[in-house]
Design a protein around this motif. Structure first.
Motif, PDB file in Angstrom:
ATOM      1  N   ALA B 276       0.848  -1.192   0.000  1.00 29.64           N
ATOM      2  CA  ALA B 276       0.000   0.000   0.000  1.00 29.64           C
ATOM      3  C   ALA B 276       0.885   1.245   0.000  1.00 29.64           C
ATOM      4  O   ALA B 276       0.691   2.168  -0.800  1.00 29.64           O
ATOM      5  N   ALA B 326      -5.790   7.236  -3.561  1.00 28.83           N
ATOM      6  CA  ALA B 326      -6.873   7.470  -2.602  1.00 28.83           C
ATOM      7  C   ALA B 326      -7.347   6.152  -2.000  1.00 28.83           C
ATOM      8  O   ALA B 326      -7.501   6.030  -0.786  1.00 28.83           O
ATOM      9  N   SER B 329      -4.668   4.652   0.213  1.00 30.57           N
ATOM     10  CA  SER B 329      -4.482   5.482   1.404  1.00 30.57           C
ATOM     11  C   SER B 329      -5.594   5.240   2.413  1.00 30.57           C
ATOM     12  O   SER B 329      -5.347   5.156   3.613  1.00 30.57           O
ATOM     13  N   ARG B 330      -6.818   5.142   1.890  1.00 27.39           N
ATOM     14  CA  ARG B 330      -7.927   4.899   2.825  1.00 27.39           C
ATOM     15  C   ARG B 330      -7.755   3.565   3.538  1.00 27.39           C
ATOM     16  O   ARG B 330      -7.991   3.454   4.740  1.00 27.39           O
ATOM     17  N   LEU B 332      -4.889   1.882   4.054  1.00 28.43           N
ATOM     18  CA  LEU B 332      -3.752   1.926   4.983  1.00 28.43           C
ATOM     19  C   LEU B 332      -4.090   2.801   6.187  1.00 28.43           C
ATOM     20  O   LEU B 332      -3.760   2.471   7.327  1.00 28.43           O
ATOM     21  N   GLY B 333      -4.766   3.915   5.919  1.00 28.46           N
ATOM     22  CA  GLY B 333      -5.159   4.811   7.000  1.00 28.46           C
ATOM     23  C   GLY B 333      -6.122   4.124   7.955  1.00 28.46           C
ATOM     24  O   GLY B 333      -6.019   4.285   9.177  1.00 28.46           O
ATOM     25  N   ALA B 334      -7.046   3.353   7.404  1.00 23.68           N
ATOM     26  CA  ALA B 334      -7.997   2.650   8.272  1.00 23.68           C
ATOM     27  C   ALA B 334      -7.233   1.730   9.207  1.00 23.68           C
ATOM     28  O   ALA B 334      -7.521   1.652  10.405  1.00 23.68           O
ATOM     29  N   ALA B 336      -4.056   2.044  10.150  1.00 20.62           N
ATOM     30  CA  ALA B 336      -3.285   2.852  11.107  1.00 20.62           C
ATOM     31  C   ALA B 336      -4.200   3.399  12.202  1.00 20.62           C
ATOM     32  O   ALA B 336      -3.823   3.446  13.373  1.00 20.62           O
ATOM     33  N   LEU B 337      -5.397   3.773  11.813  1.00 20.97           N
ATOM     34  CA  LEU B 337      -6.318   4.368  12.790  1.00 20.97           C
ATOM     35  C   LEU B 337      -6.947   3.323  13.708  1.00 20.97           C
ATOM     36  O   LEU B 337      -7.585   3.671  14.690  1.00 20.97           O
ATOM     37  N   GLN B 339      -4.988   1.277  15.232  1.00 11.80           N
ATOM     38  CA  GLN B 339      -3.973   1.144  16.297  1.00 11.80           C
ATOM     39  C   GLN B 339      -4.297   2.162  17.365  1.00 11.80           C
ATOM     40  O   GLN B 339      -4.835   3.205  17.076  1.00 11.80           O
ATOM     41  N   LEU B 344       1.325   3.189  17.015  1.00 11.78           N
ATOM     42  CA  LEU B 344       1.544   3.686  15.662  1.00 11.78           C
ATOM     43  C   LEU B 344       2.985   3.448  15.209  1.00 11.78           C
ATOM     44  O   LEU B 344       3.243   3.005  14.089  1.00 11.78           O
ATOM     45  N   PHE B 347       3.757  -0.060  14.460  1.00  9.84           N
ATOM     46  CA  PHE B 347       3.118  -0.369  13.172  1.00  9.84           C
ATOM     47  C   PHE B 347       4.047   0.045  12.018  1.00  9.84           C
ATOM     48  O   PHE B 347       4.211  -0.675  11.031  1.00  9.84           O
TER      49      PHE B 347
END
Ligand SMILES: Cc1cc2nc3c(=O)[nH]c(=O)nc-3n(C[C@H](O)[C@H](O)[C@H](O)COP(=O)(O)OP(=O)(O)OC[C@H]3O[C@@H](n4cnc5c(N)ncnc54)[C@H](O)[C@@H]3O)c2cc1C
Lengths: 380, 351
Positions: B276, B326, B329-330, B332-334, B336-337, B339, B344, B347
């Motif tokens: 990702a 996009a 990112s969504r 990977l961000g999901a 990360a969020l 954690q 973080l 991770f």
């Protein structure tokens, strides 16, 4: 095919054991350190903490044992540094000595200088500051005017250094001064200066947040004994350029805002929007890739190469990343940063917003780095 | 084995350099396969480069094999070689024999328009596979299917499917294939990867190709500013140009680092955060770099006559394929969020 290459640096197995030890140490030592203090990143100063790191053997890690070093690899050192930075540990006291002044003395210093100073740096008891910039010499270091006139038994120094981070806490300065008349690169030399020497005045210069970390250091006919010169007279320019390569290559060049990223994730994770996920994901991608490039630079240093262009690229990309984080954070959360609020996120956002302009100034400005990169591309 | 790795990389470089010239890239925009180049890469064994030794491959290092895709990007090679290498790997790992000739990949199930079902005497493949890379020239597809909790790979010949032609911005074939095809039990095998992994692999391939095209774009632009004279000096002597070049080089370096992560993931555990991150970062670099490269090439780079567009159009196309920034990112961000903030950093170091 590629102008700059970043060979994979595989962290040794020992590095992962070490990482666990460092995390354990930090969990205890930083138990009471709040987010705003952690946000200071490598500007956080705590002499006791530095002594504890020295006792653990985490300063001077790659230096020879003969000088108090630990003869471990640049990659082991990298792991310790990144763990310290990611945790927001107060590493400023020993940072400059460990990163650049010590290595400078190891390479060019006299045997007496090394014996006398390096073991104390390693113990976390001896701190350094960098005396390069002057009122009329910033990016253009060759314009330095501070004079070190040869005199009986040594040199007499007159001039002013500016922006000298933590000069008021440091024991020594590595001073860049002109030993021969002239204008440019020739005739510059470096000295190791005991800041207790008579004739040196250190005055605070407050930064935009009103905090005191940098200084003006004035030399008024200060006598330096002959053995305080580092390397050969006239070699200052060459040595400074080598020193700056150390200054530009580490993980501190992209982790300065990490505490804010953590705080942001804490705030957003309660109920993340798609936009929040997208922005956080993008930042994570940047971070993972920067870390990859940065460890590669550490690997090249370990292999005895000179990755000055590769390091300049990482610092340039790293500063963009660090500076973007507060901008993204404020847009995602829609709030007013505040140092006085009870909200820790707003505190960290405020601190990082105020600190961010320095990220692309200190250690060589964005434009200067890009000039170096252009040289690496063969354009100049 | 080091000699195999060296020989393959060298052979690929030589073949691509010798065959790919301006005319070939222009002709390829009409959508045909450059036959003699294809024959040469197939004869050199490159189509099987990603097959692991255990599955009957020649034992090429996985990272070296992945980096062949970077090389293809560098040459803007108008061939389904990355897709064929991937299809051959998927088939061989499942114990199926990859046929000769160009191959490509598609997903069945997992939200695609293609369905793979068991029948009384075998399997049935039906529906539409959309935007299949090089679908019109591929003799067969490796169809990766999530079928009722089971992961399978099918070898589906294209002989009887209908092809609706489409292209990406670079005019590479991205065709819609409609199937109504019976498959014998011997053409379908249990697989260790599903549609999710197929997408990861595809994204890794495109990251590598993007990094390769970016290497070339930097080289072309450095060359151009070093030759073009205005105001009595080469453009490279102007500081504004040098600063832009440095930004370009930074983006190319980042994409290179991203591609290295992708190569290792492709050769190893298909790590989601790595791939990702690679696709997100190389995709972002692509847009910035294409903009700078065109700016510095002036009108010359905007002409069809100049080669730059073969690379920049691929940058704009490949950054969208197998998921754009996009989307990744969504995802990977999901993760990360999910954690807690203190996890973080672990991770990041585990990625
Ligand atoms: C937080 C902080 C800590 C610091 N700590 C220290 C320290 O401990 N010791 C020390 O010696 N120094 C220190 N510095 C000083 C730092 O090294 C200088 O700020 C830096 O080298 C730039 O010099 P300057 O500020 O005089 O800016 P200038 O050189 O005046 O530059 C101003 C602007 O003009 C641009 N510019 C300058 N020359 C060119 C050129 N040729 N082409 C294009 N653009 C150009 C610069 O990039 C910059 O954007 C510190 C600075 C900061 C912000």
């Amino acid at each position: 095919m590629s102008y700059f290459s970043y060979p994979a640096a595989v962290l040794p197995a020992s590095a992962e054991t070490l990482r666990a030890e460092v995390r354990e140490f930090l969990a205890v030592e930083l138990k009471d350190r709040g987010p705003l203090e952690r946000a200071q990143s490598w500007m956080g100063f705590d002499a006791d903490f530095s002594r504890k790191m020295g006792a653990r053997g985490w300063i001077a890690m790659t230096w020879p044992r003969a000088y108090g070093g630990h003869e471990s690899t640049a990659l082991d050192r990298y792991v310790v540094l990144e763990e310290m930075l990611a945790a927001g540990a107060p590493v400023a006291a020993h940072w400059i000595a460990d990163r650049q002044s010590g290595p400078l003395l190891l390479r060019y210093g006299s045997e007496t200088q090394r014996q006398k100073i390096l073991p104390r740096i390693s113990a976390g008891e001896c701190f350094f500051c960098i005396g390069m910039s002057e009122p009329n010499s910033g990016s253009d270091l060759a314009a330095a005017r501070t004079r070190a006139e040869p005199a009986e038994g040594g040199y007499r120094v007159t001039g002013t250094k500016l922006w000298t981070t933590y000069a008021h806490h440091a024991h020594y300065m590595i001073l860049l001064a002109r030993t021969e008349p002239g204008e440019r690169r020739e005739g510059l030399s470096q000295f190791v200066v005991d800041l207790a020497t008579p004739g040196i005045t250190i005055r605070p210069v407050l930064d935009i947040s009103g905090a005191h970390h940098f200084n003006e250091v004035h030399f008024e006919d200060v006598f330096l004994p002959a053995d305080s010169i580092v390397g050969q007279p006239g070699d200052g320019w060459k040595q400074v350029m080598g020193e700056l390569a150390f200054e530009r290559s580490g993980p501190e060049r992209f982790l300065s805002s990490f505490e804010l990223l953590k705080a942001l994730v804490r705030v957003l994770s309660e109920d993340p929007s798609d936009m929040a996920r997208e922005q956080v994901g993008r930042l994570m991608a940047h971070l993972v890739v920067l870390r990859r490039l940065s460890t590669s630079v550490a690997g090249m240093l370990q292999a005895g190469q000179d990755p000055q262009f590769e390091a300049a690229v990482v610092k340039d990309l790293g500063a963009l990343f660090e500076q973007e984080i507060p901008e993204i954070a404020r847009r995602l959360v829609g709030c007013e940063p505040s140092l006085e609020s009870q909200d820790r996120f707003l505190n960290v956002l405020a601190y990082t917003t105020l600190a961010a302009p320095s990220f692309s100034l200190r250690g060589g400005t964005r434009e200067i780095l890009r000039g170096i990169i252009a040289r690496g591309l063969g354009l100049r | 084995m080091d000699d195999v790795n060296g020989i393959v990389a060298e052979t690929a470089t030589r073949l691509l350099r010798d065959h790919i010239e301006h005319r070939l890239l222009v002709d390829a925009e009409a959508g045909a396969l450059p036959g003699s180049l294809w024959n040469a890469v197939e004869e050199a064994g490159l189509t099987h480069a990603m097959i692991p030794e255990l599955a009957g491959g020649v034992g090429l290092d996985g990272v070296v094999a992945a980096n062949l895709v970077r090389l293809l990007g560098y040459h803007a090679a108008p061939l389904p070689l990355a897709e064929t290498m991937l299809a051959a790997r998927l088939l061989a790992e499942a114990g199926l024999v990859p046929p000769c000739g160009p191959l490509t990949v598609a997903a069945a199930g997992g939200g695609s328009g293609l369905a793979l079902r068991r029948t009384s005497d075998g399997w049935h493949l039906s529906g539409k596979a959309e935007r299949v890379p090089w679908g019109r020239v591929a003799g067969a597809l490796a169809v990766v299917g999530d079928v009722g909790g089971e992961r399978v790979v099918a070898l589906a010949a294209t002989a009887d499917c209908t092809v609706a032609r489409g292209t990406n911005l670079a005019l590479e074939p991205r065709d819609t294939l409609t199937f109504d095809l019976r498959l014998s039990p011997a053409q379908v095998a249990p697989a260790s990867v599903g549609t999710r992994e197929l997408k990861l692999m595809g994204a890794a391939l495109r990251s590598l190709a993007l990094a390769g095209a970016l290497d070339r774009v930097l080289e072309l632009t450095a060359g151009y500013v070093g030759e073009r004279v205005q105001f009595g000096r080469t453009l490279s002597k102007f500081q504004a140009v040098q600063q832009s070049m440095a930004v370009l080089a930074g983006q190319v370096a980042a994409a290179g680092g991203a591609a290295d992560l992708a190569a290792e993931a492709l050769a190893g555990s298909l790590s989601f955060p790595r791939i990702a991150a690679a696709k997100i970062r190389s995709g972002e670099a692509a847009g910035i770099a294409a903009g700078i490269a065109h700016q510095l090439h002036g009108a010359m780079g905007f002409s069809h006559e100049h080669v730059l567009h073969f690379y920049t159009k691929r940058l704009w196309a490949w950054r969208e394929e197998f998921g754009g920034e996009a989307e990744w990112s969504r995802a990977l961000g999901a993760q990360a969020l999910r954690q807690d903030a203190d996890s973080l950093w672990p991770f990041v170091t585990a990625a």
